[in-house]
Structure formats: C-alpha cells, structure tokens
Design a protein around this motif. Structure first.
Motif, PDB file in Angstrom:
ATOM      1  N   VAL A  70      -3.363   7.416   1.045  1.00  0.00           N
ATOM      2  CA  VAL A  70      -3.362   5.925   1.438  1.00  0.00           C
ATOM      3  C   VAL A  70      -4.561   4.692   0.856  1.00  0.00           C
ATOM      4  CG1 VAL A  70      -2.324   4.021   2.587  1.00  0.00           C
ATOM      5  CG2 VAL A  70      -1.187   6.187   2.370  1.00  0.00           C
ATOM      6  N   ARG A  71      -5.255   5.336   1.998  1.00  0.00           N
ATOM      7  CA  ARG A  71      -6.739   4.566   1.789  1.00  0.00           C
ATOM      8  C   ARG A  71      -7.503   4.467  -0.036  1.00  0.00           C
ATOM      9  NH1 ARG A  71     -11.826   3.736   2.247  1.00  0.00           N
ATOM     10  NH2 ARG A  71     -12.913   2.788   3.436  1.00  0.00           N
ATOM     11  N   LYS A  72      -7.439   6.091  -0.233  1.00  0.00           N
ATOM     12  CA  LYS A  72      -7.999   6.465  -1.810  1.00  0.00           C
ATOM     13  C   LYS A  72      -7.359   5.260  -2.858  1.00  0.00           C
ATOM     14  CE  LYS A  72      -9.375  10.095  -4.728  1.00  0.00           C
ATOM     15  NZ  LYS A  72      -9.242  11.868  -5.014  1.00  0.00           N
ATOM     16  N   LYS A  73      -6.523   5.248  -2.071  1.00  0.00           N
ATOM     17  CA  LYS A  73      -5.502   5.086  -3.529  1.00  0.00           C
ATOM     18  C   LYS A  73      -5.248   2.884  -3.132  1.00  0.00           C
ATOM     19  CE  LYS A  73      -1.046   4.630  -6.222  1.00  0.00           C
ATOM     20  NZ  LYS A  73       0.751   4.693  -5.912  1.00  0.00           N
ATOM     21  N   ALA A  74      -4.776   2.717  -2.357  1.00  0.00           N
ATOM     22  CA  ALA A  74      -5.313   0.860  -1.668  1.00  0.00           C
ATOM     23  C   ALA A  74      -6.333   0.194  -1.344  1.00  0.00           C
ATOM     24  CB  ALA A  74      -3.598   1.133  -0.552  1.00  0.00           C
ATOM     25  N   PHE A  75      -7.431   0.742  -1.071  1.00  0.00           N
ATOM     26  CA  PHE A  75      -8.403   0.890  -0.453  1.00  0.00           C
ATOM     27  C   PHE A  75      -9.794   1.561  -0.232  1.00  0.00           C
ATOM     28  CE2 PHE A  75      -4.947  -0.313   2.919  1.00  0.00           C
ATOM     29  CZ  PHE A  75      -5.631  -2.532   2.436  1.00  0.00           C
ATOM     30  N   PRO A  76      -9.998   1.905  -2.451  1.00  0.00           N
ATOM     31  CA  PRO A  76     -11.032   2.655  -2.809  1.00  0.00           C
ATOM     32  C   PRO A  76     -12.145   1.974  -1.943  1.00  0.00           C
ATOM     33  CG  PRO A  76     -10.079   1.698  -4.210  1.00  0.00           C
ATOM     34  CD  PRO A  76      -9.551   1.175  -3.656  1.00  0.00           C
ATOM     35  N   HIS A  77     -12.560   0.863  -2.954  1.00  0.00           N
ATOM     36  CA  HIS A  77     -13.854  -0.021  -2.860  1.00  0.00           C
ATOM     37  C   HIS A  77     -14.572  -0.522  -0.990  1.00  0.00           C
ATOM     38  CE1 HIS A  77     -10.471  -2.708  -2.152  1.00  0.00           C
ATOM     39  NE2 HIS A  77     -11.823  -3.352  -1.280  1.00  0.00           N
ATOM     40  N   LEU A  78     -13.502  -0.157   0.006  1.00  0.00           N
ATOM     41  CA  LEU A  78     -13.980  -0.265   1.428  1.00  0.00           C
ATOM     42  C   LEU A  78     -15.123   1.266   1.986  1.00  0.00           C
ATOM     43  CD1 LEU A  78     -10.938  -1.992   3.305  1.00  0.00           C
ATOM     44  CD2 LEU A  78     -13.107  -3.353   2.367  1.00  0.00           C
ATOM     45  N   GLU A  79     -15.887   0.138   2.550  1.00  0.00           N
ATOM     46  CA  GLU A  79     -17.058   1.397   3.003  1.00  0.00           C
ATOM     47  C   GLU A  79     -15.937   1.407   5.087  1.00  0.00           C
ATOM     48  OE1 GLU A  79     -20.797   0.504   3.481  1.00  0.00           O
ATOM     49  OE2 GLU A  79     -20.703  -0.886   1.083  1.00  0.00           O
ATOM     50  N   HIS A  80     -16.355   2.692   5.402  1.00  0.00           N
ATOM     51  CA  HIS A  80     -16.390   3.359   6.375  1.00  0.00           C
ATOM     52  C   HIS A  80     -17.003   2.829   7.302  1.00  0.00           C
ATOM     53  CE1 HIS A  80     -12.703   6.593   5.356  1.00  0.00           C
ATOM     54  NE2 HIS A  80     -13.635   6.745   4.360  1.00  0.00           N
TER      55      HIS A  80
ATOM     56  N   THR B 261      -9.406  -1.560  10.577  1.00  0.00           N
ATOM     57  CA  THR B 261      -8.570  -0.678  11.895  1.00  0.00           C
ATOM     58  C   THR B 261      -8.315   1.078  11.670  1.00  0.00           C
ATOM     59  OG1 THR B 261      -8.075  -3.252  12.096  1.00  0.00           O
ATOM     60  CG2 THR B 261      -7.755  -1.358  13.885  1.00  0.00           C
ATOM     61  N   LEU B 262      -7.269   0.834  10.916  1.00  0.00           N
ATOM     62  CA  LEU B 262      -7.160   2.261  10.464  1.00  0.00           C
ATOM     63  C   LEU B 262      -8.296   3.277  10.787  1.00  0.00           C
ATOM     64  CD1 LEU B 262      -3.277   2.492   8.385  1.00  0.00           C
ATOM     65  CD2 LEU B 262      -3.928   2.403  11.374  1.00  0.00           C
ATOM     66  N   ASP B 263      -9.360   3.101   9.924  1.00  0.00           N
ATOM     67  CA  ASP B 263     -10.438   4.200   9.240  1.00  0.00           C
ATOM     68  C   ASP B 263     -11.010   4.148  10.900  1.00  0.00           C
ATOM     69  OD1 ASP B 263     -10.273   4.020   7.057  1.00  0.00           O
ATOM     70  OD2 ASP B 263     -11.847   2.440   6.846  1.00  0.00           O
TER      71      ASP B 263
ATOM     72  N   VAL C 214       1.123  -1.028   0.220  1.00  0.00           N
ATOM     73  CA  VAL C 214       0.174   0.233   0.223  1.00  0.00           C
ATOM     74  C   VAL C 214       1.133   1.279  -0.342  1.00  0.00           C
ATOM     75  CG1 VAL C 214      -1.644  -1.083   0.788  1.00  0.00           C
ATOM     76  CG2 VAL C 214      -0.366  -0.356   2.705  1.00  0.00           C
ATOM     77  N   PHE C 215       2.407   0.978   0.495  1.00  0.00           N
ATOM     78  CA  PHE C 215       2.694   2.423   0.372  1.00  0.00           C
ATOM     79  C   PHE C 215       4.245   1.818   0.588  1.00  0.00           C
ATOM     80  CE2 PHE C 215       5.279   5.912   3.148  1.00  0.00           C
ATOM     81  CZ  PHE C 215       4.685   7.073   2.268  1.00  0.00           C
ATOM     82  N   GLY C 216       5.556   1.634  -0.258  1.00  0.00           N
ATOM     83  CA  GLY C 216       6.502   1.232  -0.258  1.00  0.00           C
ATOM     84  C   GLY C 216       6.541   0.558   0.101  1.00  0.00           C
ATOM     85  N   PRO C 217       7.442  -0.302   1.163  1.00  0.00           N
ATOM     86  CA  PRO C 217       7.372  -1.583   1.662  1.00  0.00           C
ATOM     87  C   PRO C 217       6.533  -1.746   2.517  1.00  0.00           C
ATOM     88  CG  PRO C 217       8.708   0.181   2.651  1.00  0.00           C
ATOM     89  CD  PRO C 217       8.152   0.645   1.805  1.00  0.00           C
ATOM     90  N   ILE C 218       5.597  -1.198   3.037  1.00  0.00           N
ATOM     91  CA  ILE C 218       4.571  -1.116   3.846  1.00  0.00           C
ATOM     92  C   ILE C 218       2.942  -2.033   2.792  1.00  0.00           C
ATOM     93  CG2 ILE C 218       2.668  -0.635   5.468  1.00  0.00           C
ATOM     94  CD1 ILE C 218       4.506   2.412   5.260  1.00  0.00           C
ATOM     95  N   TYR C 219       2.621  -3.550   3.450  1.00  0.00           N
ATOM     96  CA  TYR C 219       1.448  -4.420   3.765  1.00  0.00           C
ATOM     97  C   TYR C 219       0.939  -4.775   4.354  1.00  0.00           C
ATOM     98  CZ  TYR C 219       5.167  -5.901   0.201  1.00  0.00           C
ATOM     99  OH  TYR C 219       6.041  -6.201  -1.296  1.00  0.00           O
ATOM    100  N   MET C 220      -0.430  -4.018   3.933  1.00  0.00           N
ATOM    101  CA  MET C 220      -1.534  -4.244   4.653  1.00  0.00           C
ATOM    102  C   MET C 220      -2.745  -5.258   3.974  1.00  0.00           C
ATOM    103  SD  MET C 220      -2.648  -0.013   5.620  1.00  0.00           S
ATOM    104  CE  MET C 220      -4.051  -0.811   5.902  1.00  0.00           C
ATOM    105  N   SER C 221      -3.537  -5.393   4.828  1.00  0.00           N
ATOM    106  CA  SER C 221      -5.101  -6.021   4.667  1.00  0.00           C
ATOM    107  C   SER C 221      -5.799  -5.188   5.202  1.00  0.00           C
ATOM    108  CB  SER C 221      -5.339  -7.414   5.725  1.00  0.00           C
ATOM    109  OG  SER C 221      -5.337  -6.872   6.736  1.00  0.00           O
ATOM    110  N   GLU C 222      -7.333  -5.819   4.075  1.00  0.00           N
ATOM    111  CA  GLU C 222      -8.545  -5.079   4.609  1.00  0.00           C
ATOM    112  C   GLU C 222      -8.773  -4.741   5.816  1.00  0.00           C
ATOM    113  OE1 GLU C 222     -11.282  -6.149   1.771  1.00  0.00           O
ATOM    114  OE2 GLU C 222     -10.397  -6.072  -0.223  1.00  0.00           O
TER     115      GLU C 222
END
Length: 177
Positions: free
Chosen positions: A157-167, A130-132, A117-125
């Motif tokens: 980061v969220r807009k680019k990597a997780f645009p489909h997730l609902e808040h 959780t960040l939301d 999602v950002f450089g060497p940072i990886y995340m799950s949905e």
C-alpha cells in the motif's frame, strides 16, 4: 491471558462488519475499544454497548488503561478483538506499553489532508509515517476491509500511495513494565 486474534483500526468502531463478520467469525466473546476520547464520552459508550451482540462483552479503555491491562494480565481471558479508532491511537497505546505484533487497517473515512489508499481507506502522510514507525517497532501491518478479502501488506500500500515518503521512524519506546 486473553487470546487476541485481531487488532484493527476502524474509525466506525462497532458496526455491522465488525459484529457480523469479525467478532463472530473469530469466535470472540469480548471486544475492546482503545481510544481516549471514546473512553470519556458516556453517550457514545452507551450507543456502542447497545450495538454489540448480546453474547459479546464490550470494554472501552483509554490508551493508558489498555497498557495497564496488558501489563497486568494481557487483557484477562477469553477471545478478544481490539479496535482502535485511528492509527495515532494505536501508536499511543503501543508506546504506553500495550505492545502487539500485528495491526489490521480496516476502515477510515475521508477527511481533509487525506487520500484514498486502499478501497474505502483514506490516510494522510502523517498517518503513513505513523505506520512506518509501528512497522519499525516490529508490528506487522495489513490492510483488509472485509473478512472475505485477502489482506494486503502495508509495504504494498505504501509503495503505491506514498512512494515519495522517506522512512524516518521514531525510536522504539521503552515503557515502564
């Protein structure tokens, strides 16, 4: 009351970037790791203590202990960098009563179910959700791997990597004080 210039999620915990750049550049005389598993692992605790510069004290708390220390005297005195092993651990500590206003995401390695999602940072949905939640609780979340890089807001980061997730954040916790 301690001055806490940085709270960071970094699954490597204590390593060159943390000791050589963050701790020194922020003039921290203490580092605090908050993680329930690390707190119970005597061997890992010993290795982490040896990795710290001699002038910097390291303390390792469980999430509940960190919340207790925060409620007691906001982590004591001095300049303290706080490190969480993962995003879930930061949320657990916050919900337990270790409230903070900002959180830097600085390091995570790839695991099953995650994406870069950002450089060497990886995340799950689930981590994104959780960040939301943390953000909805008033925590400013930024991504920054190296001290010389510019921090990037979670919203970007969220807009680019997780645009489909609902808040769908959880209600803010009301831990006993």
């Amino acid at each position: 009351m301690a001055t806490i210039p940085l709270l960071r999620v970094d699954n490597r915990l204590i390593h060159g970037q943390v000791t050589a750049f963050w701790v020194r550049s922020l003039s921290c005389d203490r580092a605090v790791i908050v993680d329930d598993v690390v707190r119970q692992d005597k061997f890992l605790r010993k290795i982490l203590m040896m990795a710290m510069p001699p002038s910097t004290k390291l303390t390792i708390y469980s999430a509940e202990e960190a919340a207790d220390e925060w409620k007691k005297d906001q982590m004591g005195d001095g300049r303290v960098m706080v490190i969480f092993k993962d995003i879930a651990g930061a949320k657990i500590a916050y919900a337990a009563g270790f409230t903070f206003q900002a959180l830097q995401i600085g390091g995570s390695t790839h695991a099953s179910g995650q994406k870069q999602v950002f450089g060497p940072i990886y995340m799950s949905e689930d981590e994104a959700k959780t960040l939301d939640t943390l953000e909805s609780w008033g925590v400013e979340i930024t991504f920054q791997v190296l001290s010389e890089q510019k921090a990037v807001a979670w919203s970007a980061v969220r807009k680019k990597a997780f645009p489909h997730l609902e808040h769908t954040p959880e209600p803010r916790p009301c831990p006993n004080t």
